[in-house]
Design a protein around this motif. Structure first.
Motif, PDB file in Angstrom:
ATOM      1  N   VAL A 166      50.285  53.447 -38.543  1.00  0.00           N
ATOM      2  CA  VAL A 166      50.836  53.132 -37.216  1.00  0.00           C
ATOM      3  C   VAL A 166      52.036  52.207 -37.366  1.00  0.00           C
ATOM      4  O   VAL A 166      52.021  51.273 -38.173  1.00  0.00           O
ATOM      5  N   SER A 167      53.078  52.471 -36.585  1.00  0.00           N
ATOM      6  CA  SER A 167      54.252  51.602 -36.598  1.00  0.00           C
ATOM      7  C   SER A 167      54.868  51.552 -35.202  1.00  0.00           C
ATOM      8  O   SER A 167      54.545  52.368 -34.344  1.00  0.00           O
ATOM      9  N   ILE A 168      55.734  50.583 -35.022  1.00  0.00           N
ATOM     10  CA  ILE A 168      56.490  50.461 -33.775  1.00  0.00           C
ATOM     11  C   ILE A 168      57.959  50.248 -34.120  1.00  0.00           C
ATOM     12  O   ILE A 168      58.291  49.926 -35.257  1.00  0.00           O
ATOM     13  N   LYS A 169      58.805  50.464 -33.135  1.00  0.00           N
ATOM     14  CA  LYS A 169      60.226  50.162 -33.302  1.00  0.00           C
ATOM     15  C   LYS A 169      60.572  48.976 -32.431  1.00  0.00           C
ATOM     16  O   LYS A 169      60.226  48.922 -31.256  1.00  0.00           O
ATOM     17  N   ARG A 185      59.421  53.991 -50.745  1.00  0.00           N
ATOM     18  CA  ARG A 185      59.948  54.053 -49.380  1.00  0.00           C
ATOM     19  C   ARG A 185      59.673  55.404 -48.721  1.00  0.00           C
ATOM     20  O   ARG A 185      59.223  55.474 -47.576  1.00  0.00           O
ATOM     21  N   THR A 186      59.917  56.489 -49.450  1.00  0.00           N
ATOM     22  CA  THR A 186      59.716  57.829 -48.897  1.00  0.00           C
ATOM     23  C   THR A 186      58.267  58.034 -48.496  1.00  0.00           C
ATOM     24  O   THR A 186      57.983  58.591 -47.431  1.00  0.00           O
ATOM     25  N   LYS A 187      57.336  57.589 -49.334  1.00  0.00           N
ATOM     26  CA  LYS A 187      55.916  57.768 -49.046  1.00  0.00           C
ATOM     27  C   LYS A 187      55.509  56.957 -47.819  1.00  0.00           C
ATOM     28  O   LYS A 187      54.749  57.448 -46.965  1.00  0.00           O
ATOM     29  N   VAL A 188      55.997  55.734 -47.676  1.00  0.00           N
ATOM     30  CA  VAL A 188      55.662  54.920 -46.498  1.00  0.00           C
ATOM     31  C   VAL A 188      56.172  55.597 -45.233  1.00  0.00           C
ATOM     32  O   VAL A 188      55.438  55.722 -44.248  1.00  0.00           O
ATOM     33  N   TYR A 189      57.411  56.089 -45.258  1.00  0.00           N
ATOM     34  CA  TYR A 189      57.938  56.784 -44.083  1.00  0.00           C
ATOM     35  C   TYR A 189      57.184  58.089 -43.813  1.00  0.00           C
ATOM     36  O   TYR A 189      57.013  58.480 -42.660  1.00  0.00           O
ATOM     37  N   ASP A 190      56.711  58.749 -44.863  1.00  0.00           N
ATOM     38  CA  ASP A 190      55.902  59.956 -44.691  1.00  0.00           C
ATOM     39  C   ASP A 190      54.583  59.608 -43.996  1.00  0.00           C
ATOM     40  O   ASP A 190      54.145  60.334 -43.104  1.00  0.00           O
ATOM     41  N   LEU A 191      53.953  58.510 -44.393  1.00  0.00           N
ATOM     42  CA  LEU A 191      52.713  58.065 -43.744  1.00  0.00           C
ATOM     43  C   LEU A 191      52.961  57.739 -42.275  1.00  0.00           C
ATOM     44  O   LEU A 191      52.128  58.035 -41.412  1.00  0.00           O
ATOM     45  N   ILE A 192      54.094  57.141 -41.971  1.00  0.00           N
ATOM     46  CA  ILE A 192      54.446  56.822 -40.582  1.00  0.00           C
ATOM     47  C   ILE A 192      54.691  58.126 -39.808  1.00  0.00           C
ATOM     48  O   ILE A 192      54.176  58.308 -38.704  1.00  0.00           O
ATOM     49  N   ARG A 193      55.455  59.036 -40.400  1.00  0.00           N
ATOM     50  CA  ARG A 193      55.792  60.303 -39.740  1.00  0.00           C
ATOM     51  C   ARG A 193      54.549  61.121 -39.415  1.00  0.00           C
ATOM     52  O   ARG A 193      54.461  61.729 -38.351  1.00  0.00           O
ATOM     53  N   ARG A 209      62.009  49.471 -37.696  1.00  0.00           N
ATOM     54  CA  ARG A 209      60.617  49.900 -37.850  1.00  0.00           C
ATOM     55  C   ARG A 209      59.763  48.731 -38.322  1.00  0.00           C
ATOM     56  O   ARG A 209      60.130  48.031 -39.262  1.00  0.00           O
ATOM     57  N   ARG A 210      58.629  48.505 -37.637  1.00  0.00           N
ATOM     58  CA  ARG A 210      57.700  47.436 -38.009  1.00  0.00           C
ATOM     59  C   ARG A 210      56.282  47.989 -38.015  1.00  0.00           C
ATOM     60  O   ARG A 210      55.933  48.833 -37.187  1.00  0.00           O
ATOM     61  N   ILE A 211      55.481  47.506 -38.968  1.00  0.00           N
ATOM     62  CA  ILE A 211      54.109  47.960 -39.120  1.00  0.00           C
ATOM     63  C   ILE A 211      53.188  46.750 -38.979  1.00  0.00           C
ATOM     64  O   ILE A 211      53.342  45.769 -39.710  1.00  0.00           O
ATOM     65  N   PRO A 212      52.237  46.798 -38.045  1.00  0.00           N
ATOM     66  CA  PRO A 212      51.296  45.694 -37.899  1.00  0.00           C
ATOM     67  C   PRO A 212      50.406  45.577 -39.140  1.00  0.00           C
ATOM     68  O   PRO A 212      50.028  46.591 -39.737  1.00  0.00           O
ATOM     69  N   THR A 213      50.072  44.344 -39.528  1.00  0.00           N
ATOM     70  CA  THR A 213      49.182  44.156 -40.678  1.00  0.00           C
ATOM     71  C   THR A 213      47.846  44.838 -40.431  1.00  0.00           C
ATOM     72  O   THR A 213      47.229  45.351 -41.363  1.00  0.00           O
ATOM     73  N   SER A 214      47.413  44.877 -39.174  1.00  0.00           N
ATOM     74  CA  SER A 214      46.139  45.539 -38.859  1.00  0.00           C
ATOM     75  C   SER A 214      46.217  47.032 -39.174  1.00  0.00           C
ATOM     76  O   SER A 214      45.223  47.636 -39.585  1.00  0.00           O
ATOM     77  N   ALA A 215      47.395  47.646 -39.029  1.00  0.00           N
ATOM     78  CA  ALA A 215      47.567  49.062 -39.343  1.00  0.00           C
ATOM     79  C   ALA A 215      47.478  49.297 -40.847  1.00  0.00           C
ATOM     80  O   ALA A 215      46.926  50.301 -41.297  1.00  0.00           O
ATOM     81  N   VAL A 216      48.011  48.357 -41.624  1.00  0.00           N
ATOM     82  CA  VAL A 216      47.926  48.466 -43.083  1.00  0.00           C
ATOM     83  C   VAL A 216      46.467  48.359 -43.516  1.00  0.00           C
ATOM     84  O   VAL A 216      45.993  49.154 -44.331  1.00  0.00           O
ATOM     85  N   LEU A 246      55.130  43.754 -40.196  1.00  0.00           N
ATOM     86  CA  LEU A 246      55.725  43.852 -41.524  1.00  0.00           C
ATOM     87  C   LEU A 246      56.882  44.835 -41.522  1.00  0.00           C
ATOM     88  O   LEU A 246      56.890  45.800 -40.766  1.00  0.00           O
ATOM     89  N   THR A 247      57.834  44.607 -42.402  1.00  0.00           N
ATOM     90  CA  THR A 247      58.924  45.557 -42.598  1.00  0.00           C
ATOM     91  C   THR A 247      58.450  46.655 -43.546  1.00  0.00           C
ATOM     92  O   THR A 247      57.433  46.518 -44.230  1.00  0.00           O
ATOM     93  N   VAL A 248      59.203  47.729 -43.608  1.00  0.00           N
ATOM     94  CA  VAL A 248      58.865  48.820 -44.534  1.00  0.00           C
ATOM     95  C   VAL A 248      58.844  48.312 -45.979  1.00  0.00           C
ATOM     96  O   VAL A 248      57.891  48.606 -46.714  1.00  0.00           O
TER      97      VAL A 248
END
Length: 62
Positions: A35-38, A22-30, A43-50, A9-11
């Protein structure tokens, strides 16, 4: 792993699913709570991570 669990998924898509800004999602990633990958700088987030994030939040609330 099924196709649905490996979907990336995209941000903005994660923002919609979690109803967060947006800021909160990036804060959770940071902070590695989400979990996310580039992929080529995107930046992409697996549905399993959500799903894992939601489960963790539900566990913390109990």
């Amino acid at each position: 792993m099924t196709a649905a669990s490996s979907e990336l998924l995209t941000v903005p898509e994660v923002m919609t699913r979690l109803k967060l800004g947006r800021t909160k999602v990036y804060d959770l990633i940071r902070t590695r709570r989400l979990v996310s990958i580039k992929v080529d700088g995107c930046r992409r987030i697996p549905t399993s991570a959500v799903r894992a994030f939601i489960q963790a939040q539900m566990g913390d609330a109990a």
